[in-house]
Design a protein around this motif. Structure first.
Motif, PDB file in Angstrom:
ATOM      1  N   PRO A 120       0.791  -1.241   0.000  1.00  0.00           N
ATOM      2  CA  PRO A 120       0.000   0.000   0.000  1.00  0.00           C
ATOM      3  C   PRO A 120       0.818   1.284   0.000  1.00  0.00           C
ATOM      4  O   PRO A 120       0.386   2.283  -0.578  1.00  0.00           O
ATOM      5  N   ALA A 121       1.993   1.278   0.635  1.00  0.00           N
ATOM      6  CA  ALA A 121       2.798   2.495   0.690  1.00  0.00           C
ATOM      7  C   ALA A 121       3.768   2.607  -0.479  1.00  0.00           C
ATOM      8  O   ALA A 121       4.387   3.648  -0.691  1.00  0.00           O
ATOM      9  N   SER A 123       4.831   2.825  -4.456  1.00  0.00           N
ATOM     10  CA  SER A 123       4.214   3.436  -5.636  1.00  0.00           C
ATOM     11  C   SER A 123       3.695   2.367  -6.593  1.00  0.00           C
ATOM     12  O   SER A 123       4.111   1.204  -6.537  1.00  0.00           O
ATOM     13  N   GLN A 167       2.107   7.494  -7.320  1.00  0.00           N
ATOM     14  CA  GLN A 167       1.191   7.458  -6.185  1.00  0.00           C
ATOM     15  C   GLN A 167       1.222   6.072  -5.538  1.00  0.00           C
ATOM     16  O   GLN A 167       1.545   5.071  -6.194  1.00  0.00           O
ATOM     17  N   PRO A 168       0.861   5.967  -4.252  1.00  0.00           N
ATOM     18  CA  PRO A 168       0.908   4.667  -3.583  1.00  0.00           C
ATOM     19  C   PRO A 168      -0.174   3.711  -4.076  1.00  0.00           C
ATOM     20  O   PRO A 168      -1.265   4.129  -4.462  1.00  0.00           O
ATOM     21  N   GLY A 170      -1.978   1.796  -2.408  1.00  0.00           N
ATOM     22  CA  GLY A 170      -3.154   1.809  -1.543  1.00  0.00           C
ATOM     23  C   GLY A 170      -4.162   2.868  -1.904  1.00  0.00           C
ATOM     24  O   GLY A 170      -5.284   2.856  -1.379  1.00  0.00           O
TER      25      GLY A 170
END
Length: 280
Positions: A120-121, A123, A167-168, A170
């Motif tokens: 989730p964290a 990219s 972007q992550p 998640g």
């Protein structure tokens, strides 16, 4: 237009060093039995899953479908009490042969789980490449961008995320996360892709996109999918295997064959009852 419409316009990249290069493979289970401790959950299951086809495993809960799927890429043995008998052949080679590394089996036979599990964290870009790192595979330094684009395109996600690759993972919706997991699996060039109820937690729109992805991918990777959705099995699969465990007996295949025949003219009345919703 489907977001996988540009699938066949993508660049075919050279193989990433250390990945499987043989193309879609036929997977064959020969007399597979399985146990958790003293509890037998599968009894002498044999099934051929042809290359470049989608094979659906159907049947009620508790009949051993997911256990069978995990046996196909040597995940069953991760459970301490688990054991098995029989053989799993990838184009004729036994993946359980003592001389065959477990990491090789899991590269050649990938898995997409019921619940999307991106990092989730991390990219989106790094999520796609994560499978390479986990398997100790080196991607060409100047080919990473192309590899990420290729895999996201094949997973039907590129058009939706191409402007936010940093972007992550998640931050994506559930359906997008599942397609990201498919892209991650494709990056190591598997020959077979196993899917354990990949749409069970998704909305109808996301389910449709996953099914479109499955349809496009089967020409490049053999697919085996567990599903409880009979309409989905009818839509996406070329053949089906109906599993059943009756009155406390281990799971076994009642009937298998082309999907149309299984749904329209099943040989066993239990198959007819199940696909028509009379139990399960």
């Amino acid at each position: 237009m489907s977001d996988t419409a540009d699938l066949h316009d993508t660049l075919t990249l050279p193989p990433v060093r250390g990945t499987a290069t043989g193309g879609p493979a036929t997977l064959e289970a020969a007399a597979i039995s399985a146990w958790f401790g003293d509890h037998k959950v599968l009894d002498r299951v044999s099934l051929t899953m042809p290359a470049r086809e989608v094979t659906a495993l159907i049947g009620p809960s508790g009949c051993g479908k997911s256990t069978f799927l995990r046996i196909l890429n040597r995940m069953h043995e991760l459970v301490g009490s688990a054991s098995l008998a029989g053989r799993v052949l990838l184009d004729g080679d036994d993946i359980y042969d003592r001389g065959r590394r477990i990491t090789r089996a899991r590269r050649e036979i990938g898995m997409v789980f019921q619940k999307p599990n991106p990092f989730p964290a991390m990219s989106l870009y790094d999520n796609v490449l994560a499978g390479l790192k986990l398997n100790g595979i080196k991607a060409p330094r100047d080919g990473k961008d192309d590899l990420v684009e290729e895999c996201l395109t094949k997973a039907g996600l590129w058009r939706e995320v191409k402007d936010r690759l940093r972007q992550p993972g998640g931050a994506l919706s559930g359906g997008q996360q599942q397609r990201l997991c498919i892209a991650r699996s494709l990056a190591v060039r598997p020959r077979v892709l196993l899917m354990d109820e990949p749409c069970s937690a998704l909305d109808p729109t996301s389910t449709r996109r996953i099914e479109e992805t499955i349809h496009d991918l089967k020409h490049e990777v053999t697919i085996v999918i567990v599903t409880h959705n009979m309409q989905q099995a009818a839509r996406v699969s070329d053949s089906c295997a109906f599993f059943l465990a009756e009155q406390g007996t281990p799971g076994a295949i009642v009937e298998h064959g082309p999907t149309d025949a299984m749904f329209d003219h099943p040989r066993d009345p239990r198959t007819s009852d199940y696909v028509n919703g009379r139990f399960g």
